[in-house]
Enzyme design. Structure first.
Site, PDB file in Angstrom:
ATOM      1  N   ASP A  65     -43.006 -23.819  76.786  1.00 23.44           N
ATOM      2  CA  ASP A  65     -42.713 -22.415  77.101  1.00 23.44           C
ATOM      3  C   ASP A  65     -42.939 -21.552  75.872  1.00 23.44           C
ATOM      4  OD1 ASP A  65     -41.954 -22.365  79.728  1.00 23.44           O
ATOM      5  OD2 ASP A  65     -39.921 -21.679  79.350  1.00 23.44           O
ATOM      6  N   TYR A  67     -41.680 -18.831  73.126  1.00 26.91           N
ATOM      7  CA  TYR A  67     -40.357 -18.474  72.603  1.00 26.91           C
ATOM      8  C   TYR A  67     -39.820 -17.281  73.400  1.00 26.91           C
ATOM      9  CZ  TYR A  67     -41.749 -21.273  68.509  1.00 26.91           C
ATOM     10  OH  TYR A  67     -42.162 -22.280  67.671  1.00 26.91           O
ATOM     11  N   PHE A  78     -45.945 -22.790  69.551  1.00 28.95           N
ATOM     12  CA  PHE A  78     -45.273 -23.116  68.290  1.00 28.95           C
ATOM     13  C   PHE A  78     -45.364 -22.002  67.242  1.00 28.95           C
ATOM     14  CE2 PHE A  78     -46.196 -27.392  70.020  1.00 28.95           C
ATOM     15  CZ  PHE A  78     -44.908 -27.886  70.060  1.00 28.95           C
TER      16      PHE A  78
END
Length: 221
Positions: A65, A67, A78
């Site tokens: 997902d 953030y 990431f």
């Protein structure tokens, strides 16, 4: 939802973008962005593709997902925007690179520099409602990103797939390992990393060795 996606990817994914499930997904995402605070910004939904043209693709990293806190997500798994505190998983990624390649820990948490070198930073779900992890799962994004992975596997060759954690490993089950290089390990999250499933995997040096052995430019991690 505006489908602002690089021409090279649009040609590869054109049939997928016209399927009924994707039309339903488009309507869902449009309504979500109109009525709720969602991430990443709508013009960054396909940023992973726009910064990494299909013909330049060398490495695929699969996240889950985006953030879901303010200012973090910008369309690359990431990765966070410049000046944003590094999330725990990203910290562990940078620590592994530091140990693996003797590269100093970076100030910026943005991975745009990776994307521009040919690293597709692909989340399984490309959008999320603010502060509600998983809120846009099972709406069609997963089917779309499965199709992306299948297309890369079929249409490309000598791509390195970095599959971190059980979720990413399942996403990568259909990768043609006779054409591509697949590396797996635990997830870089503290829960996995602190149990010994992340540190020491040397994925970054292994990826570069494979690229170099196939006469491809290595990634400046």
């Amino acid at each position: 939802m505006k489908i602002e996606i690089a021409t090279s990817w649009r040609e590869i994914l054109d049939a997928e973008l016209k399927k009924s499930y994707f039309e339903e997904l488009t309507m869902f995402v449009r309504q979500e962005y109109e009525t709720n605070l969602c991430f990443p910004p709508e013009n960054k939904l396909f940023e992973a593709f726009n910064l990494c043209p299909f013909e330049d693709l060398k490495v695929v990293i699969i996240g889950q997902d985006p953030y879901h806190d303010v200012g973090q997500a910008h369309g690359l798994c990431f990765s966070v925007n410049d000046g944003v505190k590094h999330p725990p998983s990203l910290i562990n990624i940078f620590k592994e690179i530091e140990a693996d390649l003797n590269i100093p820990y970076p100030i910026s948490g943005s991975l745009e520099r990776w994307a521009k070198q040919g690293v597709l930073l692909l989340n399984a779900t490309l959008s999320v409602r603010a502060h509600k992890a998983g809120s846009h799962q099972k709406k069609g994004w997963e089917q779309f990103t499965d199709a992306v992975i299948s297309k890369v596997s079929k249409e490309h060759e000598h791509v390195v797939f970095l599959l971190w954690g059980g979720f990413a490993k399942k996403k990568g089950l259909k990768i043609d390992t006779s054409k591509h290089f697949v590396l797996t390990s635990g997830h870089p999250s503290p829960l996995s990393a602190n149990r010994g499933y992340w540190f020491g995997n040397k994925h970054f040096s292994k990826a570069n060795s494979y690229l170099e052995n196939n006469n491809l430019p290595i990634i400046n991690w």
